[in-house]
Every structure is written in C-alpha cells, then in structure tokens.
Design a protein around this motif. Sequence first.
Motif, PDB file in Angstrom:
ATOM      1  N   PHE A   1     -13.024 -16.296   3.053  1.00 22.86           N
ATOM      2  CA  PHE A   1     -11.819 -15.554   3.395  1.00 22.86           C
ATOM      3  C   PHE A   1     -11.751 -14.264   2.582  1.00 22.86           C
ATOM      4  O   PHE A   1     -12.015 -14.260   1.374  1.00 22.86           O
ATOM      5  N   ASP A   2     -11.380 -13.159   3.236  1.00 24.23           N
ATOM      6  CA  ASP A   2     -11.268 -11.894   2.520  1.00 24.23           C
ATOM      7  C   ASP A   2      -9.839 -11.689   2.047  1.00 24.23           C
ATOM      8  O   ASP A   2      -8.974 -12.565   2.199  1.00 24.23           O
ATOM      9  N   ARG A   3      -9.581 -10.533   1.443  1.00 23.66           N
ATOM     10  CA  ARG A   3      -8.270 -10.281   0.844  1.00 23.66           C
ATOM     11  C   ARG A   3      -7.138 -10.413   1.863  1.00 23.66           C
ATOM     12  O   ARG A   3      -6.109 -11.034   1.578  1.00 23.66           O
ATOM     13  N   ALA A   4      -7.310  -9.829   3.037  1.00 24.68           N
ATOM     14  CA  ALA A   4      -6.255  -9.897   4.042  1.00 24.68           C
ATOM     15  C   ALA A   4      -5.964 -11.340   4.437  1.00 24.68           C
ATOM     16  O   ALA A   4      -4.797 -11.740   4.586  1.00 24.68           O
ATOM     17  N   GLU A   5      -7.007 -12.141   4.588  1.00 26.74           N
ATOM     18  CA  GLU A   5      -6.818 -13.543   4.974  1.00 26.74           C
ATOM     19  C   GLU A   5      -6.159 -14.343   3.854  1.00 26.74           C
ATOM     20  O   GLU A   5      -5.275 -15.187   4.109  1.00 26.74           O
ATOM     21  N   ILE A   6      -6.566 -14.092   2.625  1.00 24.99           N
ATOM     22  CA  ILE A   6      -5.959 -14.801   1.503  1.00 24.99           C
ATOM     23  C   ILE A   6      -4.507 -14.365   1.326  1.00 24.99           C
ATOM     24  O   ILE A   6      -3.614 -15.193   1.102  1.00 24.99           O
ATOM     25  N   ASP A   7      -4.253 -13.047   1.447  1.00 25.54           N
ATOM     26  CA  ASP A   7      -2.863 -12.566   1.417  1.00 25.54           C
ATOM     27  C   ASP A   7      -2.039 -13.238   2.506  1.00 25.54           C
ATOM     28  O   ASP A   7      -0.839 -13.490   2.335  1.00 25.54           O
ATOM     29  N   GLY A   8      -2.667 -13.495   3.636  1.00 31.63           N
ATOM     30  CA  GLY A   8      -1.965 -14.096   4.766  1.00 31.63           C
ATOM     31  C   GLY A   8      -1.781 -15.596   4.671  1.00 31.63           C
ATOM     32  O   GLY A   8      -1.220 -16.211   5.590  1.00 31.63           O
ATOM     33  N   GLY A   9      -2.258 -16.218   3.591  1.00 33.99           N
ATOM     34  CA  GLY A   9      -2.002 -17.644   3.377  1.00 33.99           C
ATOM     35  C   GLY A   9      -3.175 -18.566   3.627  1.00 33.99           C
ATOM     36  O   GLY A   9      -2.992 -19.781   3.716  1.00 33.99           O
ATOM     37  N   ALA A  10      -4.399 -18.037   3.714  1.00 29.43           N
ATOM     38  CA  ALA A  10      -5.561 -18.878   4.009  1.00 29.43           C
ATOM     39  C   ALA A  10      -5.781 -19.976   2.970  1.00 29.43           C
ATOM     40  O   ALA A  10      -6.360 -21.026   3.283  1.00 29.43           O
ATOM     41  N   LEU A  11      -5.324 -19.758   1.729  1.00 29.86           N
ATOM     42  CA  LEU A  11      -5.531 -20.754   0.670  1.00 29.86           C
ATOM     43  C   LEU A  11      -4.240 -21.459   0.263  1.00 29.86           C
ATOM     44  O   LEU A  11      -4.258 -22.290  -0.654  1.00 29.86           O
ATOM     45  N   ALA A  12      -3.154 -21.142   0.934  1.00 28.28           N
ATOM     46  CA  ALA A  12      -1.857 -21.721   0.572  1.00 28.28           C
ATOM     47  C   ALA A  12      -1.867 -23.239   0.763  1.00 28.28           C
ATOM     48  O   ALA A  12      -2.447 -23.758   1.729  1.00 28.28           O
ATOM     49  N   GLY A  13      -1.230 -23.921  -0.172  1.00 28.63           N
ATOM     50  CA  GLY A  13      -1.071 -25.366  -0.051  1.00 28.63           C
ATOM     51  C   GLY A  13      -2.295 -26.183  -0.375  1.00 28.63           C
ATOM     52  O   GLY A  13      -2.309 -27.394  -0.139  1.00 28.63           O
ATOM     53  N   LYS A  14      -3.334 -25.574  -0.925  1.00 30.30           N
ATOM     54  CA  LYS A  14      -4.557 -26.299  -1.257  1.00 30.30           C
ATOM     55  C   LYS A  14      -4.594 -26.737  -2.722  1.00 30.30           C
ATOM     56  O   LYS A  14      -5.609 -27.240  -3.200  1.00 30.30           O
ATOM     57  N   GLY A  15      -3.510 -26.505  -3.450  1.00 33.09           N
ATOM     58  CA  GLY A  15      -3.443 -26.914  -4.844  1.00 33.09           C
ATOM     59  C   GLY A  15      -4.211 -26.015  -5.788  1.00 33.09           C
ATOM     60  O   GLY A  15      -4.541 -26.417  -6.910  1.00 33.09           O
ATOM     61  N   LEU A  16      -4.479 -24.787  -5.363  1.00 36.67           N
ATOM     62  CA  LEU A  16      -5.256 -23.857  -6.172  1.00 36.67           C
ATOM     63  C   LEU A  16      -4.392 -22.930  -7.015  1.00 36.67           C
ATOM     64  O   LEU A  16      -4.906 -22.169  -7.837  1.00 36.67           O
ATOM     65  N   GLU A  17      -3.063 -22.974  -6.800  1.00 36.09           N
ATOM     66  CA  GLU A  17      -2.162 -22.060  -7.495  1.00 36.09           C
ATOM     67  C   GLU A  17      -2.054 -22.452  -8.970  1.00 36.09           C
ATOM     68  O   GLU A  17      -1.483 -23.483  -9.301  1.00 36.09           O
ATOM     69  N   MET A  18      -2.610 -21.617  -9.838  1.00 40.24           N
ATOM     70  CA  MET A  18      -2.533 -21.884 -11.267  1.00 40.24           C
ATOM     71  C   MET A  18      -1.354 -21.157 -11.908  1.00 40.24           C
ATOM     72  O   MET A  18      -0.954 -21.477 -13.031  1.00 40.24           O
ATOM     73  N   ALA A  19      -0.815 -20.169 -11.206  1.00 37.64           N
ATOM     74  CA  ALA A  19       0.353 -19.417 -11.672  1.00 37.64           C
ATOM     75  C   ALA A  19       0.870 -18.588 -10.501  1.00 37.64           C
ATOM     76  O   ALA A  19       0.242 -18.534  -9.428  1.00 37.64           O
ATOM     77  N   TRP A  20       2.009 -17.937 -10.724  1.00 35.19           N
ATOM     78  CA  TRP A  20       2.623 -17.065  -9.734  1.00 35.19           C
ATOM     79  C   TRP A  20       3.079 -15.794 -10.439  1.00 35.19           C
ATOM     80  O   TRP A  20       3.481 -15.844 -11.605  1.00 35.19           O
ATOM     81  N   VAL A  21       3.001 -14.659  -9.764  1.00 39.84           N
ATOM     82  CA  VAL A  21       3.419 -13.399 -10.378  1.00 39.84           C
ATOM     83  C   VAL A  21       4.480 -12.714  -9.527  1.00 39.84           C
ATOM     84  O   VAL A  21       4.604 -12.978  -8.324  1.00 39.84           O
ATOM     85  N   LYS A  22       5.216 -11.820 -10.166  1.00 42.05           N
ATOM     86  CA  LYS A  22       6.306 -11.111  -9.492  1.00 42.05           C
ATOM     87  C   LYS A  22       5.819  -9.977  -8.611  1.00 42.05           C
ATOM     88  O   LYS A  22       6.327  -9.750  -7.523  1.00 42.05           O
TER      89      LYS A  22
END
Length: 348
Positions: A139-160
């Motif tokens: 997945f490229d930046r646009a796809e990842i920005d669009g949620g391609a990895l959302a909900g897979k438990g990969l979120e180690m942090a969140w930024v503003k």
Amino acid sequence: EGPAVSELGLRQSDAASALLSFRESCPKLTTRTDNSGLTRPEDWKAACDAFAKWPFAQAAGFFDTHFETIQVGDGRAFATGYFEPEIAGSRTHEPGYDTPVYAVPSDLVRAKVGEAPALANGSMPLGRYDQSGQFVAYFDRAEIDGGALAGKGLEMAWVKDPVAFFFLQVQGSGRLRMPDGSIMRIGYAGQNGHAYTGIGALMRERGLIGEGAGQYPGSMQGITQYIRDNPAEGRALMRENRSWVFFQESKRDAPIGSLGVPVRAESSVAADPAFVPLGAPVWLDLDRTEANGLWIAQDTGGAIKGPNRFDTFWGAGEKAAEIAGGMSGRGRSLIFVPKGTLSRLGAK
C-alpha cells in the motif's frame, strides 16, 4: 588522493565531538562489510584500538595520526540538513489525535526469488502477497492515508498534526510529546517499498516555492506553510511521495541511524553507502560555514544518493529545525580512511 589531514585546519572542538561519534561507530566499522569497497573491517582496527589511550584534548592529532583523505569522483559536494522533530502525540486514540503512527506490518515482506524482478542492487523488492498468493506492491501513502492499515492493531501512537507527521517521516525519527508532557521517542523501523519523492523539488518545478513564489521561500518552512495555507493541494502533494515510514519506540538517548548507532547533533551525517564507508569521517568545506568541518557518516536517506551528497544532522529544537530546514550547501568533500588505504587502492 586528497590533502593531508594536517593541512585541513581541523579545529579541536570539532575534532573532539567527531571523535566521540567515531568511537560509537567502531564496533560496526570493524565487523561490517563496506559496500563502497573502499575499506575492509581490519583497516579500522588500529584507529579504533588507539582511541582508548588517546588524550582527548588532542583529538585533532588523532585524526592526523590515523587517517588520510580521499576524494571520490570530482569531490563537488551538496549538503542538506535534517533534525529530530518533536510533535504532539498520544499513546492512545484521544480526541484530536487522529493520525496513526504505524509499526511495521507483518505482511510487508520481500518477494520470493522468481516472483518479482530483482532490484538494481540484486535484492528482492518489498511488497505483499494478496489473497490469491500473487506478489504485489505494498500500500502506498494515499492508500494508507485512506485507511488500508486501519484496525490491524498496528497503531503504536496517534498524533495531532498530519502535516507535522509527514515531515517527521521524512526525517526518519522524532519525539512525540504526550498530553502529560512526557516524551516518546520513535525511530525508523521500515518502509513500504515505494521510492521516496521529495515534494520540495516538485514544488520548485511547479513554481509553488522559491523565487517568484511570493510568500513561500524554497525551504522546509516555505514548503510547510504552503501546505497549511492550501490544505487540499497540500494533501495531494504529500501523497505524491508514495513512500511511507513505519516506526518503533526507542529508549535510546538519540535517534538511531542506518549504521545502528546514535546520530549526534552537528557530528553525524547521512551519506550514500555505495560511495562512503558508513562510520567513516567526512570533511565538508562548503559555502554554508556552519556545516563546515568534520562529520561522521552514520546514516543514510532516500534522497541521499551519489558520491558527494550529504545530509547533516542538527539535533532537536527550534534552532535545529531552522538550520536544517534551510540548509543547502555546496563545496568540496573528502573522506577520511585509515592510513594505508590509498596505497592498497592504488589511488592517484
């Protein structure tokens, strides 16, 4: 063959900080393969062994005693700058902290031999295997920005701030300041396999920054301001850099460079390992005097390609961001190699 180290006018303070960084490089220098082909692990042993007994107050003499200089190609150097940004972040998904910081996905792998064309360096490309078992680009930046990895438990942090995070990815490491004031340092852990595209160059070509662009200078600050003033256009520009960087938490006291050792402010420089031995001292003589002097090559970068292309590291904070963001120096570069290297290579 370059001039003798003694002819360069090496300052004691400059040599002292470089010597400390060189010491941190030694465990790698004496064990790893130099992809440039200039040096061998055993070449560095004498200098690395000598450090323990060398008077620190005579740091300049250390480099004169143990090193000679070489010029790679025409020696015409171009140097930019990078720094360790600090942005607002949270370990959990809180209101206002909506941009995820991802760890390396488990499905990001290299293709099996024969299932994709090899890269120029002979390694297999990064990507993923789809549900049919076919190897495809990740997945490229646009796809990842669009949620391609959302909900897979990969979120180690969140930024503003997604814009600030984009530039933190470009830098390759940074610090997240938590709502309670604590700091989480994150470092490069991997990349999605897509080539890095510098949006600054695109913006200059299109007349969006630099001369004739009015309020937007050709610096990182100018790039950032344009993106903030033009959100839709800015988002599209950022997505033209299809590369995405994944992170891991770091407990070290400084960012870790590609050599696997800490990069130090005003001492460490990123270089192309195809031309510069990682861990070697680098001498810069530029039209930006603040970047002149001795650096240690301890990092690499997606845009740092070529025999005399360097990226100087300036640490963290506003001053570091200002210097790094506006750094564009041209001049001459030399590589320090252990004495005896020139005769072995047959340099002229």
